[in-house]
Motif scaffolding. Sequence first.
Motif, mmCIF file in Angstrom:
data_model
loop_
_atom_site.group_PDB
_atom_site.id
_atom_site.type_symbol
_atom_site.label_atom_id
_atom_site.label_comp_id
_atom_site.label_asym_id
_atom_site.label_seq_id
_atom_site.Cartn_x
_atom_site.Cartn_y
_atom_site.Cartn_z
ATOM 1 N N UNK A 221 0.826 -1.203 0.000
ATOM 2 C CA UNK A 221 0.000 0.000 0.000
ATOM 3 C C UNK A 221 0.862 1.256 0.000
ATOM 4 N N UNK A 222 1.881 1.288 0.841
ATOM 5 C CA UNK A 222 2.688 2.505 0.979
ATOM 6 C C UNK A 222 3.580 2.762 -0.223
ATOM 7 N N UNK A 223 3.847 1.744 -1.019
ATOM 8 C CA UNK A 223 4.668 1.906 -2.219
ATOM 9 C C UNK A 223 3.838 2.228 -3.458
ATOM 10 N N UNK A 224 2.526 2.209 -3.320
ATOM 11 C CA UNK A 224 1.668 2.296 -4.498
ATOM 12 C C UNK A 224 1.656 3.714 -5.081
ATOM 13 N N UNK A 225 1.287 3.800 -6.345
ATOM 14 C CA UNK A 225 1.131 5.083 -7.029
ATOM 15 C C UNK A 225 0.321 6.046 -6.157
ATOM 16 N N UNK A 226 0.805 7.266 -6.035
ATOM 17 C CA UNK A 226 0.248 8.218 -5.074
ATOM 18 C C UNK A 226 -1.236 8.504 -5.307
ATOM 19 N N UNK A 227 -1.609 8.764 -6.537
ATOM 20 C CA UNK A 227 -3.008 9.110 -6.822
ATOM 21 C C UNK A 227 -3.937 7.950 -6.474
ATOM 22 N N UNK A 228 -3.552 6.735 -6.862
ATOM 23 C CA UNK A 228 -4.378 5.567 -6.544
ATOM 24 C C UNK A 228 -4.377 5.290 -5.046
ATOM 25 N N UNK A 229 -3.238 5.509 -4.396
ATOM 26 C CA UNK A 229 -3.180 5.335 -2.947
ATOM 27 C C UNK A 229 -4.174 6.265 -2.259
ATOM 28 N N UNK A 230 -4.178 7.535 -2.662
ATOM 29 C CA UNK A 230 -5.089 8.499 -2.044
ATOM 30 C C UNK A 230 -6.543 8.085 -2.235
ATOM 31 N N UNK A 231 -6.877 7.679 -3.445
ATOM 32 C CA UNK A 231 -8.246 7.245 -3.729
ATOM 33 C C UNK A 231 -8.611 6.029 -2.893
ATOM 34 N N UNK A 232 -7.690 5.097 -2.750
ATOM 35 C CA UNK A 232 -7.941 3.870 -1.991
ATOM 36 C C UNK A 232 -8.092 4.163 -0.502
ATOM 37 N N UNK A 233 -7.152 4.892 0.063
ATOM 38 C CA UNK A 233 -7.120 5.042 1.517
ATOM 39 C C UNK A 233 -8.285 5.888 2.009
ATOM 40 N N UNK A 234 -8.782 6.819 1.187
ATOM 41 C CA UNK A 234 -9.928 7.638 1.585
ATOM 42 C C UNK A 234 -11.199 6.809 1.719
ATOM 43 N N UNK A 235 -11.188 5.622 1.138
ATOM 44 C CA UNK A 235 -12.369 4.757 1.180
ATOM 45 C C UNK A 235 -12.266 3.664 2.244
ATOM 46 N N UNK A 236 -11.219 3.733 3.042
ATOM 47 C CA UNK A 236 -11.062 2.761 4.118
ATOM 48 C C UNK A 236 -11.504 3.358 5.442
ATOM 49 N N UNK A 237 -11.730 2.504 6.410
ATOM 50 C CA UNK A 237 -12.158 2.967 7.726
ATOM 51 C C UNK A 237 -11.023 3.682 8.439
#
Length: 282
Positions: A221-237
Amino acid sequence: MLHKIYSLHKIYSSTAFGFDAGQYSRFKFGDNNISANFGTDLAQGFISEVLAKNTPDKQIVVVSSPYSFIPTATFAMKNHFVFELNRWLAKSNLPVVQETKVHRTITYKDDYGALDAAQRMTLIGNDSFHIDAAFLKDKTLLFLDDIKITGSHERMITKMIKHYDLHNDVWMLYFAELANTDIHPNIENYLNYHDVKTIFDLHKIINGGAFAVNTRIVKYILCYDYADFCSFIERQSRGFAAELYNMALGNSYHTMESYIQNLSYLEHLLFTNNQKLKQHGN
């Protein structure tokens, strides 16, 4: 003293493994239901093929694969291995399992699933492994790992055993072992990522009701592409985001350049703009 090896599944083909590749992939990324099945199966196999034929006469100590702060996927599997083994030991009127940890100082961030044997040893060779040798005296040691591909981790454990001058009975236990040396070690990458092609494939695992955080998923997760990381993490608890952040700090990932951008955004979500997490996560 030479150690003994037990593996539940031996891999001779690059297309048939004796277990489901998709399940293995989800296990590597924290599906604890699969960890339970794998650990139970490994214990049952080891009991029927080894312990039932040679009743142990010493205290058994189970040791999961080495880690620093964040446990590996093997740790979750180890828990269920111990539960199943303890049931058999108790019914046999034998002492139940003790546990200890191999402390590991990690010197790299790379995922070596695509590397060959020499590259793996170069990568892992600078790590240091430590164990409480006095606690292990006169006990039978079971070192658990999920898969043996080239044996690089096994060689590091053997090196540690020699360093501490341990003379115990030692077993190296694996859920699976690559037995066909004609198959390239990058088969491990095929297994690891079989069901995880992108960061968004993690959502079902994390929110599936039986998730156990491990090193692989945190690094991924922490190595992932920044834009996709932001989109992903905003949808987690918020709970998951906080656990991810705390695990990262525990492994000193805030000091590694590859993780800093995503970790900084995670910190921002948790402590500055937490309404965004609450909105999507809850």
